[in-house]
Design a protein around this motif. Structure first.
Motif, short mmCIF file in Angstrom:
data_model
loop_
_atom_site.label_atom_id
_atom_site.label_comp_id
_atom_site.label_asym_id
_atom_site.label_seq_id
_atom_site.Cartn_x
_atom_site.Cartn_y
_atom_site.Cartn_z
N ASN A 1 0.82 -1.21 0.00
CA ASN A 1 0.00 0.00 0.00
C ASN A 1 0.86 1.26 0.00
OD1 ASN A 1 -2.71 -1.10 0.06
ND2 ASN A 1 -2.23 -1.83 2.12
N PHE A 2 2.03 1.18 0.60
CA PHE A 2 2.96 2.32 0.54
C PHE A 2 3.54 2.43 -0.86
CE2 PHE A 2 3.09 1.33 5.12
CZ PHE A 2 2.91 2.60 5.65
N LYS A 3 3.96 1.33 -1.41
CA LYS A 3 4.59 1.31 -2.74
C LYS A 3 3.63 1.82 -3.81
CE LYS A 3 7.22 -1.91 -5.64
NZ LYS A 3 7.67 -3.32 -5.76
N ASN A 4 2.33 1.53 -3.67
CA ASN A 4 1.34 1.88 -4.69
C ASN A 4 0.66 3.23 -4.44
OD1 ASN A 4 1.84 -0.61 -5.91
ND2 ASN A 4 0.24 -1.65 -4.74
N ALA A 5 1.03 3.90 -3.37
CA ALA A 5 0.37 5.16 -3.02
C ALA A 5 0.59 6.22 -4.10
CB ALA A 5 0.89 5.68 -1.69
N LYS A 6 -0.46 6.98 -4.38
CA LYS A 6 -0.38 8.02 -5.42
C LYS A 6 -0.36 9.43 -4.83
CE LYS A 6 -2.73 5.23 -8.96
NZ LYS A 6 -2.78 3.99 -8.15
N SER A 7 -0.43 9.52 -3.52
CA SER A 7 -0.44 10.84 -2.87
C SER A 7 0.02 10.68 -1.43
CB SER A 7 -1.85 11.43 -2.88
OG SER A 7 -2.73 10.67 -2.06
N MET A 8 0.37 11.80 -0.81
CA MET A 8 0.74 11.76 0.61
C MET A 8 -0.46 11.32 1.46
SD MET A 8 3.85 12.31 1.44
CE MET A 8 5.42 13.06 0.98
N GLY A 9 -1.67 11.65 1.01
CA GLY A 9 -2.85 11.20 1.73
C GLY A 9 -2.96 9.69 1.75
N GLU A 10 -2.60 9.04 0.64
CA GLU A 10 -2.63 7.58 0.59
C GLU A 10 -1.53 6.96 1.44
OE1 GLU A 10 -2.96 5.80 -3.26
OE2 GLU A 10 -4.63 7.08 -3.88
N ILE A 11 -0.37 7.63 1.52
CA ILE A 11 0.69 7.14 2.41
C ILE A 11 0.23 7.25 3.86
CG2 ILE A 11 3.02 7.57 3.27
CD1 ILE A 11 3.90 8.29 0.52
N MET A 12 -0.43 8.36 4.20
CA MET A 12 -0.93 8.55 5.56
C MET A 12 -1.94 7.46 5.90
SD MET A 12 -0.73 10.78 8.14
CE MET A 12 -0.80 9.42 9.30
N GLU A 13 -2.84 7.17 4.97
CA GLU A 13 -3.83 6.12 5.17
C GLU A 13 -3.16 4.76 5.34
OE1 GLU A 13 -8.11 5.39 3.23
OE2 GLU A 13 -6.46 5.07 1.80
N ALA A 14 -2.15 4.50 4.52
CA ALA A 14 -1.43 3.23 4.61
C ALA A 14 -0.72 3.10 5.96
CB ALA A 14 -0.42 3.11 3.47
N ALA A 15 -0.16 4.21 6.46
CA ALA A 15 0.55 4.18 7.74
C ALA A 15 -0.39 3.84 8.90
CB ALA A 15 1.23 5.53 7.98
N LEU A 16 -1.56 4.45 8.90
CA LEU A 16 -2.52 4.20 9.97
C LEU A 16 -3.08 2.78 9.90
CD1 LEU A 16 -4.43 7.62 10.01
CD2 LEU A 16 -2.65 6.84 11.59
N ASN A 17 -3.36 2.32 8.69
CA ASN A 17 -3.87 0.95 8.52
C ASN A 17 -2.81 -0.09 8.90
OD1 ASN A 17 -6.40 1.78 7.69
ND2 ASN A 17 -5.88 1.74 5.52
N PHE A 18 -1.57 0.17 8.54
CA PHE A 18 -0.48 -0.73 8.89
C PHE A 18 -0.34 -0.83 10.40
CE2 PHE A 18 3.99 -1.57 9.88
CZ PHE A 18 4.22 -2.72 9.15
N MET A 19 -0.39 0.31 11.07
CA MET A 19 -0.30 0.33 12.53
C MET A 19 -1.45 -0.45 13.17
SD MET A 19 -1.55 2.05 15.48
CE MET A 19 -2.32 3.50 14.78
N LYS A 20 -2.67 -0.25 12.65
CA LYS A 20 -3.83 -0.95 13.21
C LYS A 20 -3.71 -2.46 13.01
CE LYS A 20 -7.12 1.41 11.13
NZ LYS A 20 -8.50 1.82 10.71
#
Length: 350
Positions: free
Chosen positions: A321-340
């Motif tokens: 999800n980090f590798k495929n992110a198209k925006s900083m918003g998607e990286i932020m979303e991936a970070a929170l989901n990964f943590m959860k």
């Protein structure tokens, strides 16, 4: 950490989705004074601290006609921040001073409002409405234990003052006076603060961008640490710049952690912070989802930073999800989901 220089960050305009989000959650309010209006000062003097050192702030002055109009507008802003615009007591308020800071990216104005009846006073800041800063404020409100009070109107951002001792000042004038038990407690708080910044992708948390807050309990002092500058939210490409313990300006805080805490304690406090974050995410699920959608629609960083952060976060997590992110918003979303996911997986095995 390398001596990599932080490049001056540009302002990112507020997108329509973000503005709609701010309106829904009552962050938008009409004001009669804008950041650009305050730039029309006629003169200034340097502000020195109690040790006669330059604070990097200057006190500004306006011609008599503009001062009356600006003062009234600033007092109205105070009522909007603190009493939903109730102006019944506005006659008891006065603007003691307006300061301007030429240091850093935001170049804010700091306004001191005093109540004439009892001499109580408070500060607030007037800044340019930068999208990344606004996202930082909102994420702090959602992810941290600290509520944030701010308002936006067109290109102007109004922020309440966050009370505390700036980290660099604390290190210079207060740390040596702390007991060993207090130093251990500060170390614990710095571990938690570091974890929160890394997961929330809040960058550039050098000592002068956060405050240490001493809170007096019945038989001891408890210290809290909280961010005061959100300019570098989801901006940097270097993942290390989201880890406060790697900044040379924070060396003494990091040394406290190494001196006072065992590895098992550090891991315990990191897990505690993740646990709190997961619970807060559950409580703000709808609001956070709307905020992340607005983040995805708003440019927050140069493409080169986005591509670098994608690679570095993927290398650490191996999460596509980090590798495929198209925006900083998607990286932020991936970070929170990964943590959860990691937190839930860890607890399901216990």
């Amino acid at each position: 950490m390398s001596s990599e220089k932080l490049l001056k960050k540009q302002y990112y305009p507020v997108s329509a989705p973000l503005y709609n989000y701010l309106e829904k959650y009552k962050r938008v309010v009409k004001t009669t004074v804008f950041y650009q209006d305050l730039l029309r000062f006629q003169g200034s003097v340097v502000v020195y601290d109690q040790n006669n050192e330059d604070t990097l702030w200057v006190r500004v002055f306006y011609n008599e006609f503009e001062k009356k109009e600006i003062d009234l507008s600033l007092k109205k802003i105070y009522t909007l921040l603190h009493s939903d615009g109730d102006e019944r007591n506005i006659k008891n308020l006065t603007v003691d001073y307006i300061d301007f800071c030429t240091f850093g990216n935001s170049k804010p104005f700091r306004v001191k409002i005093r109540n004439l009846l009892n001499d109580n006073y408070t500060h607030f800041y007037v800044k340019i409405a930068d999208a990344s800063r606004i996202f930082g404020l909102e994420l702090e409100h959602i992810l941290s234990p600290n509520s944030i009070n701010f308002l936006v109107y067109k290109e102007t951002l109004i922020e309440e003052h966050i009370v505390g001792i700036p980290g660099d000042v604390f290190l210079k004038h207060h740390l040596d006076k702390c007991t060993e038990a207090e130093k251990a407690q500060i170390a614990k708080e710095f571990v938690k603060f570091n974890e929160r910044c890394m997961i929330g992708l809040l960058g550039d948390m050098r000592s002068y961008n956060f405050v240490v807050i001493p809170i007096y309990d019945y038989d001891h002092i408890v210290f809290k640490i909280r961010a005061i500058d959100f300019d570098q939210q989801c901006y940097e490409g270097n993942f290390k710049l989201y880890k406060p313990h790697l900044f040379k300006e924070n060396f003494l805080f990091t040394k406290l952690v190494n001196d006072k805490l065992k590895k098992s304690s550090i891991e315990q406090y990191q897990n505690e912070e993740r646990s709190i974050l997961v619970k807060r995410l559950a409580g703000f699920e709808e609001r956070l989802s709307e905020l992340l959608e607005a983040m995805k629609a708003n440019e927050l960083s140069p493409t080169i930073n986005l591509e670098r952060l994608k690679k570095e976060t993927y290398k650490v997590t191996m999460d596509k999800n980090f590798k495929n992110a198209k925006s900083m918003g998607e990286i932020m979303e991936a970070a929170l989901n990964f943590m959860k996911r990691n937190y839930n997986s860890h607890h399901s095995m216990e």
